[in-house]
Each structure stands twice: as C-alpha cells, then as structure tokens.
Design a protein around this motif. Structure first.
Motif, mmCIF file in Angstrom:
data_model
loop_
_atom_site.group_PDB
_atom_site.id
_atom_site.type_symbol
_atom_site.label_atom_id
_atom_site.label_comp_id
_atom_site.label_asym_id
_atom_site.label_seq_id
_atom_site.Cartn_x
_atom_site.Cartn_y
_atom_site.Cartn_z
ATOM 1 N N LEU A 258 1.022 -1.284 -0.098
ATOM 2 C CA LEU A 258 0.095 0.211 0.015
ATOM 3 C C LEU A 258 0.797 1.276 0.075
ATOM 4 O O LEU A 258 0.546 2.285 -0.567
ATOM 5 C CB LEU A 258 -0.910 0.077 1.286
ATOM 6 C CG LEU A 258 -2.242 -0.819 1.238
ATOM 7 C CD1 LEU A 258 -2.959 -0.768 2.502
ATOM 8 C CD2 LEU A 258 -2.913 -0.367 0.137
ATOM 9 N N ALA A 259 1.987 1.066 0.715
ATOM 10 C CA ALA A 259 2.750 2.390 0.785
ATOM 11 C C ALA A 259 3.403 2.632 -0.522
ATOM 12 O O ALA A 259 3.477 3.973 -0.814
ATOM 13 C CB ALA A 259 3.904 2.236 1.683
ATOM 14 N N GLN B 156 2.267 2.039 -3.261
ATOM 15 C CA GLN B 156 1.149 2.607 -4.208
ATOM 16 C C GLN B 156 0.557 4.056 -4.089
ATOM 17 O O GLN B 156 0.000 4.859 -4.992
ATOM 18 C CB GLN B 156 -0.133 1.795 -4.250
ATOM 19 C CG GLN B 156 0.035 0.306 -4.599
ATOM 20 C CD GLN B 156 -1.113 -0.733 -4.461
ATOM 21 O OE1 GLN B 156 -2.068 -0.197 -4.116
ATOM 22 N NE2 GLN B 156 -0.711 -1.892 -4.603
ATOM 23 N N GLN B 157 0.983 4.618 -2.791
ATOM 24 C CA GLN B 157 0.447 5.961 -2.485
ATOM 25 C C GLN B 157 1.492 7.358 -3.142
ATOM 26 O O GLN B 157 2.596 7.084 -3.179
ATOM 27 C CB GLN B 157 0.584 6.111 -1.035
ATOM 28 C CG GLN B 157 -0.129 5.192 -0.247
ATOM 29 C CD GLN B 157 -1.597 5.087 -0.703
ATOM 30 O OE1 GLN B 157 -2.418 6.129 -0.853
ATOM 31 N NE2 GLN B 157 -2.114 3.930 -0.813
ATOM 32 N N GLN C 111 1.123 10.503 -2.325
ATOM 33 C CA GLN C 111 1.564 11.330 -1.282
ATOM 34 C C GLN C 111 2.489 10.825 -0.393
ATOM 35 O O GLN C 111 2.647 9.784 0.115
ATOM 36 C CB GLN C 111 0.224 11.769 -0.471
ATOM 37 C CG GLN C 111 -0.630 12.500 -1.412
ATOM 38 C CD GLN C 111 -0.448 13.790 -2.042
ATOM 39 O OE1 GLN C 111 0.663 14.741 -1.396
ATOM 40 N NE2 GLN C 111 -0.697 14.069 -3.237
ATOM 41 N N ASP D 16 1.130 9.915 3.225
ATOM 42 C CA ASP D 16 0.350 8.674 3.188
ATOM 43 C C ASP D 16 1.482 7.612 3.247
ATOM 44 O O ASP D 16 1.299 6.318 3.909
ATOM 45 C CB ASP D 16 -0.552 8.487 2.033
ATOM 46 C CG ASP D 16 -1.703 9.462 2.053
ATOM 47 O OD1 ASP D 16 -2.042 9.731 3.170
ATOM 48 O OD2 ASP D 16 -1.963 9.556 0.775
ATOM 49 N N ARG D 17 2.585 7.615 2.349
ATOM 50 C CA ARG D 17 3.479 6.466 2.316
ATOM 51 C C ARG D 17 4.131 6.611 3.610
ATOM 52 O O ARG D 17 4.662 5.409 4.287
ATOM 53 C CB ARG D 17 4.740 7.042 1.163
ATOM 54 C CG ARG D 17 4.152 6.733 0.098
ATOM 55 C CD ARG D 17 5.304 6.532 -0.833
ATOM 56 N NE ARG D 17 6.176 7.740 -1.071
ATOM 57 C CZ ARG D 17 5.915 8.746 -1.634
ATOM 58 N NH1 ARG D 17 5.118 9.056 -2.542
ATOM 59 N NH2 ARG D 17 6.717 9.809 -1.623
ATOM 60 N N LEU E 1 1.736 4.916 6.456
ATOM 61 C CA LEU E 1 1.742 3.319 6.333
ATOM 62 C C LEU E 1 3.185 2.700 6.674
ATOM 63 O O LEU E 1 3.208 1.637 7.183
ATOM 64 C CB LEU E 1 1.567 3.032 4.746
ATOM 65 C CG LEU E 1 0.089 3.356 4.568
ATOM 66 C CD1 LEU E 1 -0.262 3.258 3.159
ATOM 67 C CD2 LEU E 1 -0.796 2.537 5.260
#
Length: 60
Positions: free
Chosen positions: A18-19, A21-22, A24, A27-28, A31
């Motif tokens: 998920l990190a 894919q972010q 911003q 957000d990374r 996560l």
C-alpha cells in the motif's frame, strides 16, 4: 488461528504494498511507520500468550 508473527508478516507485506502505491509522501510515511508497530504488537501478543500458558500450568 494464525500465529501472531505470521499475521504480522502478512500485514507488513500489505502495508509495504500500500505504501508503494501511494502518491503522497505523508500517506507513504504513515503506512511505513505502522510496520514497526505491527511487529511490536505481534511480539507482545506472543509473549502474553506464553505468559497465559505459563500461568495456567502454575498451581500457586
């Protein structure tokens, strides 16, 4: 039920994916910061399970 370290390993991989894919940074970073917390919680959970098991066998 799965072992705490197996669950933490799976969750860690999910957080990494998920990190990555972010778009911003914030957000990374959030996560990525969760990963050590997940690992610490898995370790604590394993220790508590051992303590409960040990206390259940103690007849004091």
């Amino acid at each position: 039920m799965a072992e705490p370290k197996q669950e933490a390993s799976w969750l860690t991989e999910q957080l990494k994916d998920l990190a990555n894919q972010q778009p911003q940074f914030e957000d990374r970073a959030l996560l990525s910061a969760l990963i050590p917390e997940v690992q610490d919680l898995a370790e604590r959970r394993e220790q508590l399970a051992g303590e409960i098991d040990g206390r259940s066998w103690s007849f004091n």
